[in-house]
Design an enzyme around this catalytic site. Structure first.
Site, short mmCIF file in Angstrom:
data_model
loop_
_atom_site.label_atom_id
_atom_site.label_comp_id
_atom_site.label_asym_id
_atom_site.label_seq_id
_atom_site.Cartn_x
_atom_site.Cartn_y
_atom_site.Cartn_z
N TYR A 16 36.25 -15.46 -75.70
CA TYR A 16 35.32 -15.18 -74.60
C TYR A 16 34.59 -16.47 -74.19
CZ TYR A 16 31.38 -12.85 -72.21
OH TYR A 16 30.44 -12.45 -71.29
N ASP B 20 41.89 -4.55 -59.53
CA ASP B 20 42.09 -5.20 -60.82
C ASP B 20 42.07 -6.69 -60.52
OD1 ASP B 20 42.90 -6.43 -63.11
OD2 ASP B 20 44.69 -5.21 -63.41
N VAL B 21 40.98 -7.37 -60.92
CA VAL B 21 40.80 -8.77 -60.53
C VAL B 21 41.84 -9.71 -61.15
CG1 VAL B 21 38.32 -8.56 -60.07
CG2 VAL B 21 39.09 -9.26 -62.36
N LYS C 210 34.62 -18.38 -70.51
CA LYS C 210 33.42 -18.63 -69.71
C LYS C 210 33.21 -20.13 -69.47
CE LYS C 210 32.24 -14.33 -69.02
NZ LYS C 210 32.25 -13.74 -67.67
N ASN D 211 32.00 -10.97 -60.64
CA ASN D 211 31.29 -10.55 -61.85
C ASN D 211 32.17 -9.79 -62.85
OD1 ASN D 211 28.84 -9.37 -63.44
ND2 ASN D 211 29.89 -7.58 -62.58
N ALA E 98 35.67 -19.53 -74.53
CA ALA E 98 36.64 -20.37 -73.81
C ALA E 98 36.79 -19.89 -72.37
CB ALA E 98 37.99 -20.33 -74.52
P1 ADP Z 1 28.04 -6.27 -68.48
O1 ADP Z 1 27.15 -5.57 -69.44
O2 ADP Z 1 28.19 -7.73 -68.79
O3 ADP Z 1 27.69 -6.01 -67.05
P2 ADP Z 1 30.17 -4.31 -68.40
O4 ADP Z 1 31.35 -4.19 -69.30
O5 ADP Z 1 29.13 -3.25 -68.44
O6 ADP Z 1 29.54 -5.73 -68.72
O7 ADP Z 1 30.65 -4.47 -66.88
C1 ADP Z 1 31.82 -5.10 -66.49
C2 ADP Z 1 32.38 -4.40 -65.26
O8 ADP Z 1 33.63 -5.03 -64.91
C3 ADP Z 1 32.70 -2.93 -65.50
O9 ADP Z 1 32.21 -2.15 -64.44
C4 ADP Z 1 34.23 -2.88 -65.57
O10 ADP Z 1 34.79 -1.66 -65.12
C5 ADP Z 1 34.60 -4.04 -64.66
N1 ADP Z 1 35.94 -4.57 -64.94
C6 ADP Z 1 36.50 -4.84 -66.15
N2 ADP Z 1 37.75 -5.30 -66.01
C7 ADP Z 1 38.01 -5.34 -64.68
C8 ADP Z 1 39.14 -5.73 -63.88
N3 ADP Z 1 40.28 -6.17 -64.44
N4 ADP Z 1 39.04 -5.62 -62.54
C9 ADP Z 1 37.89 -5.16 -61.96
N5 ADP Z 1 36.81 -4.79 -62.64
C10 ADP Z 1 36.86 -4.87 -63.98
#
Ligand code: ADP
Length: 258
Positions: free
Chosen positions: A154, A62-63, A158, A89, A156
């Site tokens: 969102y 969880d980032v 970015k 990302n 803000a």
């Molecule tokens: P995009 O289309 O912009 O790639 P997505 O929603 O498909 O966006 O991808 C975002 C990724 O980030 C997903 O795989 C999601 O599980 C991951 N993600 C979202 N929140 C967290 C978090 N808190 N920690 C780690 N990964 C996350």
């Protein structure tokens, strides 16, 4: 095979743009570790990386949680021996006009998109700076360059990613580490598609979601067609190899921001 011998990490690498970037880095020769909140989809991307002949691994993270991020970086270094390229990302999106947004909406978006990039960059730099080599690629958005209606929180978050990237690029410039922001344009995943996406929200009366998506590509993009996760991968490979490009926010947006 310009990235042969390098180890990369992609957060949010389980699907969408992160997956496209992971596969592009692997095709350029890097071993690519995949981290995601959802470890099941991280494993699927890791399998795709291994199919290219490169090494991979899947990690749960969880980032927005400092302990989880530090554990991730420790595990990646323990497994791969090093960390050369980090693509921050992982991100989230919700849609709402400024009067509709709740404090929870605002906090959630800022916590994952802005604080998450800070926490990951900090932990990655601690590994990269002593080795005097590193490539950090923070995934922002064209919403980090121009305001999007119904996405003020969102937008803000970015803008924050781009400002943070610019500042730390200067801090570490003399230490062999580059830090850049990659700004996806209009990509047919997550943010735009489906009933909950922008194409659905900005549908004209009598228009289907698919028709709205077609219209937005034609009207917003000078090139007339959406970008793909593979397009983002191409720029990520470039930023992972370039030595003298740092502190930039580069868009792959088919001319949207012109
Ligand atoms: P995009 O289309 O912009 O790639 P997505 O929603 O498909 O966006 O991808 C975002 C990724 O980030 C997903 O795989 C999601 O599980 C991951 N993600 C979202 N929140 C967290 C978090 N808190 N920690 C780690 N990964 C996350």
């Amino acid at each position: 095979m310009e990235l042969e011998g390098k180890t990369a990490l992609v957060t949010g690498g389980g699907r969408g743009i992160g997956e496209g970037i992971a596969i592009a880095l692997a095709n350029a020769g890097a071993d690519v570790m995949i981290a995601d909140l959802d470890v099941a989809i991280a494993r699927e991307t890791a399998t795709r990386v291994e199919e290219t002949g490169r090494r991979s691994g899947a990690f749960q993270v969880d980032v927005s949680d400092p302990e989880s991020v530090n554990e991730l970086i420790d595990s990646v270094v323990a497994q791969a021996g090093q960390l050369d390229i980090a693509v921050n990302n992982a991100g989230v999106l919700s849609i709402g006009s400024v009067d509709e947004l709740s404090i929870d909406d605002w906090d959630w978006i800022m916590k994952v998109n802005a604080k998450g990039v800070f926490l990951c960059s900090q932990a990655e730099l601690a590994v990269m700076r002593p080795r005097r080599y590193g490539r950090i690629i923070n995934v922002a958005s064209i919403a980090g360059k121009v305001g999007f209606p119904d996405l003020s929180h969102y937008t803000a978050s970015k803008f924050a990613v781009i400002g943070f990237t610019n500042a730390i690029a200067k801090e570490v410039a003399a230490e062999g580490v580059t830090v850049n922001a990659l700004c996806p344009g209009i990509v047919g995943t997550g943010m735009w598609r489906g009933e909950d996406g922008l194409a659905g929200r900005w549908r004209h009366e009598g228009e289907t979601e698919a028709e709205s998506w077609e219209r937005h590509q034609k009207t917003l993009l000078p090139q007339g067609e959406a970008q793909t996760p593979e397009d983002m991968g191409q720029l990520a490979v470039y930023l992972a190899t370039a030595q003298h490009v740092t502190g930039q926010a580069m868009a792959v947006d088919g001319g949207f921001s012109l």
